[in-house]
Motif scaffolding. Structure first.
Motif, mmCIF file in Angstrom:
data_model
loop_
_atom_site.group_PDB
_atom_site.id
_atom_site.type_symbol
_atom_site.label_atom_id
_atom_site.label_comp_id
_atom_site.label_asym_id
_atom_site.label_seq_id
_atom_site.Cartn_x
_atom_site.Cartn_y
_atom_site.Cartn_z
ATOM 1 N N LYS A 229 39.147 68.582 34.477
ATOM 2 C CA LYS A 229 38.699 69.953 34.176
ATOM 3 C C LYS A 229 37.262 69.795 33.652
ATOM 4 N N GLN A 233 34.044 74.027 30.627
ATOM 5 C CA GLN A 233 34.886 75.396 30.856
ATOM 6 C C GLN A 233 36.224 75.173 29.838
ATOM 7 N N GLU A 481 28.318 80.075 29.336
ATOM 8 C CA GLU A 481 29.660 80.934 29.939
ATOM 9 C C GLU A 481 29.789 82.186 29.261
ATOM 10 N N HIS A 485 36.513 83.281 33.403
ATOM 11 C CA HIS A 485 36.908 83.137 34.886
ATOM 12 C C HIS A 485 38.223 82.600 34.886
ATOM 13 N N HIS A 488 39.115 80.045 37.682
ATOM 14 C CA HIS A 488 38.718 78.522 37.496
ATOM 15 C C HIS A 488 39.881 77.795 37.116
ATOM 16 N N TRP A 489 40.977 78.509 36.767
ATOM 17 C CA TRP A 489 42.151 77.591 36.172
ATOM 18 C C TRP A 489 43.211 77.696 37.067
#
Length: 928
Positions: A229, A233, A481, A485, A488-489
């Motif tokens: 990942k 993020q 960021e 979101h 995104h996961w």
């Protein structure tokens, strides 16, 4: 013999050392006593030795707590009154051991040394309970062959680099967010290279898709360094100024999942990695992972699990304490549930939050539950990275060779408390004094490789600086960021089902009706045996004949309506999977989807798979006697594809309460927490029929309580109101009163442009009720699911004369209709059925309330007042009619149990609320 492993916090240090030393002396005593036996008897002892030697304390990372094990030399010989000549006697080696390598005979001194090297170092092996000689010999060869655990310099450098990433990631988070909970991996940093080794080896063996489930400890590290990942993020999740999720309510960072496809650098092959999102309920994700794995294997026709596999991570306390672990293991070799081998990795911290193992489990080891399925268990010292890598390679090879479960027990420790804010010295002072003295595994291993000349100190420091720079750069980017979101996961994407921005492609649902030809075709197959030379039971012959008569008369009952829905979807390419206890026949002997030849054992026929030449497959499978595990499994199966109808049926509706965790933590809030839609269907037999407290209620009040619509706000009735309502809800709850409506709601579940869980309260007595049948006319093109079935009798023709409007749902309608007819009140009392409870049909209720403007409104249910639907529907009905009229209650009085166990009491309760339903003076002089 006393257990040693994982006992650090059980007893005092002195007693701990004493107990283990006593065990080792006993072991050596047995070994040397066998000197006075024949060589063949002596060698046979090795079959016991490799079973018990894993108990040695050398599998623990606490060197200061490790007892002094006597060597094979003079001290040991002198202790037993032996001299050097005894140790030099040569014995022939049997074919059951591999310690000799190319040699067929060895001196006793060498035999003992080699056995100690195999089983008494940093790896302990449990496998002698496995009742398969080939498998046992395979394991022996892996661990007894001399110099088996050898790594070249490149492999060692790769291992060091992975340890650097694992360790420095946690140190970076600690520096930047020292007061944040992150459930770090300190004390078991070797987990990251362990997982990567399993994935590397599996990829080399042909695996293309790995689905993982794990608890919160180490999750961020796994996301960063295994799933890959983007670090920014992850880092932005620590920012308190990050705005709420763009959709749903979101979840804490250490519960989130991820899906990523990338090149595996070791095998140079593409591999897809999925880490499933899960709640804090430890081990709850286990069956969900297995279900998704099974689905991915199914869609790839991977019948042996060579392309798709699962890895489950566990904590030691949860692995031993949570019953769902056993339920999941229990599914591992069942034909319709096997995933052909799961690799289980236990992060054995030797503690559960603040609880010592001595009060957390009754078994010697946290991994003992795995023995029930003959899974080998490899205990390994987490402070020996090379031993860990070797064990992980063996585990991956085992899974590839035998397609069975295997357990890797990483015996390690937890450097901090339960979380970074927790103080472990309150409850484990001696343990944590020792932990504070422990040198980090990265430092230990770096020193080892430096001394071996594999890397220089400068190379080591440069590698650390390189990763530190990566983290710092990602940290800088993370400040850009602004919004969380959740998309995104996402751990289970459905390519092509939604638009590019994740929205439904339309807000319409086509008609769910079918042509008469198709209804006849499916009905004819459902009432016949489509293969030759197949003898069915005489009673089943009568059932099929009855079905055939219904088809001729253009009628369907419940079982035939279900057949029509399933068969038509199969023709449209939709895979259907129906699972649960006794679903093949049906709890109430109504379904009969699997026919059994009365003369040939195990010869079966599934007529549903003989409908069309190129139809989708139909899977119907009796499950083990498990709700929690099986419902979780089916939920995971439904995650893999939106183009499948996956149903789980409870034997009786109230049995779902043993799967409440899956319902509460995954099904109800799953989309809100993880933006993960799911179309699973729950079939819950429900109805008050005098069967007692445990076979009556599917607890509809619990499902309705978790619905996310506002009871006080009536939505606007727009053109797309019906579908929009379905899209906005967290799940759909229905209680159908006709077979046709059951047929339509099943088909609608697939034809909708999005997916929502569907809860259906299914009938019991209505399965054979003479009035509970539907005409083909209600299932033809242009027909659809009726959210409410309004009064269409005498009362509907003169609505101004109606004195009472009874609203109800489900089976009670038939009792009300019969009683109304008996009392000749068809003109005074209107009865409208609410078929879809959530989302609530505000528009239909408004229409009926306006139509019967002079009538008092009452909600009638057969459930007790504090149960069932009343508390859910009352405020919504009141909001619809602007609170201009009261909504009276008719039904059973409040009670703690769902139903009485006395038949006479049941009938008296029924008579009482039927009397109230049609006593038009019952509510006079009562306040609003």
């Amino acid at each position: 013999m006393p257990s040693a492993i994982a006992c650090v916090c059980n007893i005092s240090i002195a007693r701990f050392i004493s107990s283990v030393t006593s065990f080792v002396i006993d072991l050596h005593c047995m070994l040397f006593t066998l000197l006075f036996c024949t060589p063949s008897v002596f060698i046979s002892y090795f079959q016991l030795l490799d079973c018990v030697c894993h108990r040695f304390l050398s599998t623990l990372p606490f060197s200061s707590l490790r007892p002094r094990v006597m060597s094979h030399g003079q001290n040991c010989a002198a202790f037993y009154g032996l001299d050097e000549s005894d140790l030099d006697k040569v014995f022939h080696l049997p074919t059951t051991t591999f310690i000799g390598g190319n040699e067929t005979a060895l001196p006793l001194r060498e035999i003992i040394q080699r056995m100690e090297m195999s089983y008494c170092q940093h790896i302990g092996v449990e496998f002698m309970f496995i009742n398969d000689l080939e498998q046992c010999q395979w394991i022996r060869q892996k661990f007894e062959t001399p110099r088996a655990m050898q790594f070249n310099n490149e492999e060692k450098r790769t291992l060091l680099a992975r340890l650097i990433r694992s360790t420095r990631f946690e140190e970076f988070l600690q520096r930047k967010w020292s007061s944040e909970k992150r459930f770090g991996l300190e004390g078991c940093e070797v987990l990251i290279p362990a997982l990567k080794t399993i994935i590397d080896k599996s990829s080399e063996n042909g695996v293309e898709n790995v689905i993982m489930g794990m608890p919160h400890r180490g999750r961020l590290n796994v996301l960063a360094n295994v799933i890959r990942k983007e670090l920014e993020q992850i880092f932005c999740q620590f920012d308190s100024k990050l705005e709420a999720a763009d959709e749903g309510t979101g979840d804490v960072k250490y519960h989130l999942g991820m899906y990523h496809r990338r090149i595996n650098r070791v095998s140079n092959k593409n591999i897809t990695l999925s880490l499933m999102a899960n709640p804090s309920h430890l081990e709850a994700v286990d069956p969900v992972v297995q279900g998704k794995t099974k689905a991915e294997q199914f869609y790839l026709s991977d019948t042996e699990g060579k392309q798709v596999m699962s890895i489950l991570l566990h904590g030691d306390a949860a692995f031993a304490g949570q019953g769902i672990v056993y339920e999941t293991f229990h599914l591992s070799d069942l034909p319709s549930y096997t995933t052909h081998g799961t690799i289980h990795v236990v992060v054995n911290n030797q503690i559960g939050f603040t609880t010592d193992p001595r009060v957390a489990r009754s078994s010697p080891y946290p991994t003992d539950v795995a023995r029930v399925v003959n899974a080998p268990i490899f205990h390994v010292n987490g402070d020996d990275p090379e031993a860990v890598m070797y064990v992980c390679n063996v585990a991956a090879e085992w899974r590839n060779t035998f397609h069975k479960d295997v357990v890797v027990d990483l015996v390690c420790f937890r450097r901090n408390g339960h979380n970074e804010m927790d103080e472990p010295m309150f409850t484990q002072p001696l343990m944590y004094k020792q932990i504070k003295k422990q040198k980090p595994v990265l430092k230990k291993y770096a020193e080892k490789l430096t001394s071996e000349g594999v890397v220089t100190q400068q190379e080591f420091e440069e590698e650390m600086a390189k990763y530190d720079k990566i983290c710092e750069e990602a940290y800088t980017r993370s400040k850009d960021e602004k919004i969380m979101h959740i998309k995104h996961w996402l751990d289970s994407p459905w390519p092509g089902f939604f638009t590019l921005d994740g929205q439904p492609k339309s807000m319409t649902c086509p008609s769910t009706g079918l042509t008469e030809d198709m209804l006849n075709h499916i009905g004819n197959i459902a009432s016949s045996v489509p293969i030759e030379d197949f003898t069915i039971h005489g009673g089943l012959t009568r059932i099929l004949k009855s079905r055939g008569e219904m088809v001729k008369n253009r009628m369907v009952d419940w079982a035939l309506a279900e057949y029509m829905a399933f068969g038509s979807l199969l023709n449209e390419g939709i895979h259907i999977r129906l699972s649960g206890q006794d679903v093949e026949r049906g709890t109430f002997s109504h379904r009969h989807h699997v026919l059994h030849d009365q003369n040939v054992d195990k010869k079966t026929c599934i007529p549903m798979n003989h409908l069309w030449p190129n139809q989708a497959p139909y899977t119907v499978c009796n499950s083990s006697l498990s709700e929690y595990g099986v419902l979780g499994f089916e939920l995971g199966f439904a995650m893999a594809s939106p183009n499948a109808l996956v149903l789980w049926e409870a034997q009786f509706g109230d049995f779902h309460n043993t799967a409440q965790c899956i319902i509460d933590q995954f099904i109800s809030p799953g989309q809100a927490k993880w933006v993960r839609q799911n179309g699973i269907v729950l079939l819950l037999p429900h109805g008050m029929e005098g069967m007692g407290p445990e076979h009556s209620s599917a607890r509809p009040e619990r499902f309705l309580q978790m619905c996310n619509d506002d009871p006080d706000i009536v939505p606007k009735f727009t053109e797309d109101f019906v579908v929009r309502q379905l899209y906005d809800t967290n799940w759909i709850v229905v209680n159908c009163s006709t077979p046709a409506n059951y047929f339509h709601v099943l088909r609608r579940q697939i034809l909708l442009p999005f997916r929502k869980p569907l809860i259906i309260f299914t009938p019991k007595s209505l399965l054979r009720h003479p009035d509970a049948k539907s005409s083909f006319d209600t299932m033809l093109p242009g027909t659809e699911f009726l959210r409410g079935i309004v009064e269409d009798g005498v009362a509907a023709h003169k609505p101004q004369d109606v004195k009472r409007l009874l609203l109800c749902t489900g089976k009670v309608y038939y009792e009300l209709a019969k009683e109304r007819k008996t009392r000749d009140l068809q003109a005074e009392v209107a009865i409208t059925r609410v078929e879809q409870l959530s989302p609530f049909p505000f528009d239909i209720i408004e229409q009926e309330a306006k139509k019967y403007c002079n009538a008092e409104i009452a909600w009638c249910q057969e459930e007790h007042k504090n149960q069932g639907y009343y508390e859910y529907v009352k405020p919504r009905i009141r909001a619809t009619i602007h609170r201009e009229r009261p909504v009276w209650y008719v039904g059973r009085d409040p009670a703690s149990a769902p139903a009485t166990g006395n038949k006479n009491t049941h009938l008296q309760e029924l008579k009482r609320f039927l009397d109230t339903s049609f006593n038009l003076d019952a509510f006079k002089n009562l306040g609003k």
